[in-house]
Scaffold this active site. Structure first.
Site, PDB file in Angstrom:
ATOM      1  CG  HIS A   1      -5.816   1.726  -0.424  1.00  0.00           C
ATOM      2  ND1 HIS A   1      -5.699   2.288   0.822  1.00  0.00           N
ATOM      3  CD2 HIS A   1      -6.152   0.419  -0.221  1.00  0.00           C
ATOM      4  CE1 HIS A   1      -5.959   1.364   1.742  1.00  0.00           C
ATOM      5  NE2 HIS A   1      -6.240   0.224   1.132  1.00  0.00           N
TER       6      HIS A   1
ATOM      7  CG  HIS B   1     -28.138 -11.991  27.854  1.00  0.00           C
ATOM      8  ND1 HIS B   1     -28.823 -11.427  26.808  1.00  0.00           N
ATOM      9  CD2 HIS B   1     -27.776 -10.954  28.662  1.00  0.00           C
ATOM     10  CE1 HIS B   1     -28.881 -10.113  26.970  1.00  0.00           C
ATOM     11  NE2 HIS B   1     -28.244  -9.806  28.092  1.00  0.00           N
TER      12      HIS B   1
ATOM     13  CD  GLU C   1     -19.902  -5.273  25.620  1.00  0.00           C
ATOM     14  OE1 GLU C   1     -20.905  -5.500  26.315  1.00  0.00           O
ATOM     15  OE2 GLU C   1     -19.901  -4.497  24.628  1.00  0.00           O
TER      16      GLU C   1
ATOM     17  CG  HIS D   1      -1.811  -1.184   1.329  1.00  0.00           C
ATOM     18  ND1 HIS D   1      -1.354  -2.426   1.723  1.00  0.00           N
ATOM     19  CD2 HIS D   1      -3.133  -1.313   1.081  1.00  0.00           C
ATOM     20  CE1 HIS D   1      -2.356  -3.280   1.722  1.00  0.00           C
ATOM     21  NE2 HIS D   1      -3.449  -2.632   1.333  1.00  0.00           N
TER      22      HIS D   1
END
Length: 695
Positions: free
Chosen positions: A268, A477, A415, A37
């Site tokens: 890129h 859950h 999280e 890149h």
């Protein structure tokens, strides 16, 4: 121009010349590899040259100097920017031969920067958003160390180069929000604002005003021309003075300097080609062959290393004069006092005597009370589940904006950001981070957890509510596939303790790991103390061990982890009492530890008798321990919403079912020889459960 003319010293190099060295080294390396890149290194070369030439303090002769500035290339696809810098500054392991071996097997110049693979790489980057989020943890750790040892020993900045991809990934929102809230004033992000992505202009997919976004998150935010050295320098001066974390939006052109492809998304992720590079050499006045840097430019870059070495030597003098030197060095090395092991042994002995029955999440908190009282190295936290994960103890006062003397981080409902920040804290040095959430939400933290394992960091994940035993919250859950996913991750220890004794043992093991992260999968429901044998040997360190040996020669072996070990013990006792079948119970708190034991030990533990495995989770992975003819008692699909006891009965994870499976196994294995065959009858639920498994 002949070679002697090329290497003859000329006038001092300008910052543009220094930046062009980065551009051409990057172009040449990508071209030779035909992979990489070049666009980002070419576009950010000017801004990064200013950062390194005027501000950053690093010493290549001692790359892990604790008070160095941290440089994080969050846009890791532009790795040749970092490798070029390291070559030019003089890192010993980055000679020109490494640059010319870019992306080749065995080279230091991997496709994306990898921590530990080459000197001076502060963190593994590549998955976008991870670098900036990990840097937040580094900046936290800097503030925590400064609050303990003062600015004479800890006073450095964390600089980040991020791209549009880093800022679009969701983890970045978690990270910048937390950094702004905590006022991490020594965190500076240079955003490569080239408005290009792989598909083309960023207008294709976003209209976000990033400056407004960062300001809303309590950052200082500036916009500059990324190709104007003085503008970049002025912005960096302001960023170093502000009381907030800083974003500097560097407006750049991807592939800056390319003869005809400057500003094109085509630069890129692909080599520019011989013709384009030749034209670029002519355009920028760089009449040098590939992988050549003129001496005057090398001399200019060498001054960066010299300045860093001077700063490091001054720091060495301050450290030697400090009364805190011994404590500081012990902290940086994460060196425990010798009493921790003894204290945990006493803890286990006391609770063995009391036969303490608690959920392993509570057992974890009780063990942490001992651990956090014995060492100040541990930094706790939770993703807004402190009261459920039980990760706070009496010693861990919260960290808050402007107050970093505490030992507990309220990460908020973030999280993924929590996991990445813990990586940053571990990478910085000085602390062992642990953080909690529900096991099922490890899905949200997965990217950063994988990097914990890849980098070999001593990060501890306290993942509670580890099975259908959490009950009424239901299948969203209740983790069923998560243990298998985590166990499949290389270099990650997954602990699922069965009682308070194993929980304390697993904590002791996790704290002793230097290069491996740990997961503690802990129950919501109370579990009895099962370890009856005396002695202070940490049996969980073996990964698996015989918790209850059979009376006489084994007829069957029952394997289990966590809350299901209790079921295994109950089934073994029933088999002995009601059927005269000698059953051994093997607790397997950590497969990874068991797997590295010698073959003789593993054979001794597993035995030769038929085996049944019990776990309130998916079967994947268990067959290696059960053997080809073993039986599995566990989950075959998602859970349901109901009290825990009802769920275990509904899904057949009971002693009754284990007994039935044991009898069926023995019927198949010894149908012609077993005298008890006539007494074996089908259990009422066995046919139903077995049919659902086979279906």
């Amino acid at each position: 121009m002949n070679v002697s003319q090329q290497i003859e010293p000329r006038a001092a190099a300008s910052e543009r010349n220094m930046a062009d060295a980065i551009r051409f080294l990057s172009m040449d390396a990508v071209e030779k590899a035909n992979s990489g890149h070049p666009g980002m290194p070419m576009g950010m070369a000017d801004a990064v040259t200013v950062l390194f030439n005027r501000f950053i303090r690093i010493d290549p002769s001692l790359p892990d100097w604790p008070d160095r500035d941290r440089f994080v290339l969050s846009a890791g696809h532009g790795s040749m920017l970092l490798y070029s810098l390291h070559h030019l500054i003089g890192f010993a392991d980055m000679p020109m031969a490494e640059l010319s071996s870019f992306r080749q097997l065995g080279s230091k110049t991997a496709g994306h920067p990898e921590y530990g693979h080459a000197l001076g790489i502060e963190t593994t980057t590549g998955p976008l958003g991870q670098g900036i989020s990990t840097a937040v943890g580094m900046a936290m750790a800097e503030q925590m160390m400064a609050s303990r040892f003062g600015s004479a020993l800890c006073n450095h900045f964390t600089y980040v180069v991020a791209g549009d991809g880093c800022l679009q990934e969701g983890i970045s929102h978690e990270a910048i929000d937390l950094a702004g809230h905590l006022k991490l004033r020594k965190l500076v992000v240079l955003w490569d604002d080239n408005r290009m992505s792989i598909d083309g202009s960023t207008d294709l997919s976003t209209s976000m005003n990033q400056l407004a976004r960062f300001r809303a998150a309590s950052w200082d935010a500036q916009a500059v021309d990324g190709h104007d050295p003085e503008a970049v320098a002025k912005a960096l001066e302001r960023a170093r003075r502000t009381r907030k974390p800083s974003l500097i939006a560097c407006r750049t052109r991807i592939g800056k300097g390319a003869a005809s492809m400057e500003g094109s998304h085509k630069t890129h992720g692909a080599a520019l080609g011989d013709k384009e590079i030749a034209a670029t050499r002519e355009k920028l006045g760089w009449p040098h062959p590939p992988f050549f840097v003129p001496p005057e430019i090398r001399a200019a870059w060498a001054k960066v290393a010299a300045r860093g070495r001077t700063a490091r030597e001054a720091w060495d003098i301050r450290l030697d004069a400090s009364r805190s030197k011994k404590r500081y060095e012990q902290t940086i090395r994460r060196q425990f006092d010798g009493e921790l092991g003894d204290l945990l042994a006493k803890f286990r002995s006391a609770h063995r005597t009391r036969a303490t029955k608690v959920a392993t999440r509570q057992a974890s908190q009780m063990a942490l009370e001992v651990i956090n009282g014995a060492t100040a190295l541990t930094i706790g936290g939770s993703a807004d589940l402190t009261g459920s994960n039980l990760t706070m103890t009496s010693q861990t006062q919260p960290i808050s904006p402007g107050n970093f003397k505490g030992r507990y981080l309220h990460y908020g409902i973030r999280e993924h950001g929590m996991a990445a920040a813990m990586n940053g804290i571990a990478l910085h040095g000085g602390f062992i981070p642990y953080g909690g959430t529900f096991l099922v939400f490890s899905d949200y933290a997965r990217g950063a957890m994988r990097l914990s394992a890849l980098m070999g960091l001593p990060v501890i994940y306290v993942l509670t509510h580890d099975s259908i035993g959490l009950g009424e919250d239901g299948p969203t859950h209740q983790p069923v596939e998560h243990l298998a996913m985590l166990r499949a991750t290389p270099n990650l220890n997954v602990f699922r303790p069965a009682d308070i004794i194993e929980t304390a043992e697993c904590w002791e093991i996790a704290l002793g790991e230097k290069n491996t992260p740990s997961v503690l999968a802990l129950s919501r429901q109370a579990l009895p103390m099962l370890r009856r044998t005396e002695g202070n040997e940490n049996q969980s360190a073996l990964g698996a061990y015989v918790l209850r040996e059979a009376r006489g020669n084994r007829d069957i072996t029952i394997l289990a982890t966590g809350s299901e070990v209790e079921i295994a013990v109950a089934a073994a006792e029933r088999l002995q009492a009601e059927e005269g079948i000698a059953a051994a119970v093997v607790s397997m708190p950590c497969w990874e530890k068991f797997e590295v034991q010698d073959l003789a030990y593993r054979r001794k533990v597993l035995g030769d008798a038929p085996r049944i495995a019990i776990e309130a989770a998916g079967r994947l992975g268990w067959d290696r321990w059960m053997g080809p003819d073993g039986a599995f008692v566990g989950m075959t699909g998602f859970g349901a919403s109901a009290p825990a006891g009802d769920l275990y009965r509904h899904f057949g994870i009971t002693a009754d079912h284990v007994v039935a499976e044991a009898l069926e196994l023995l019927r198949r294995a010894y149908s012609e020889t077993l005298p008890i065959g006539a007494r074996i009858g089908p259990h009422p639920s066995a046919h139903t459960v077995r049919s659902s498994q086979e279906a």
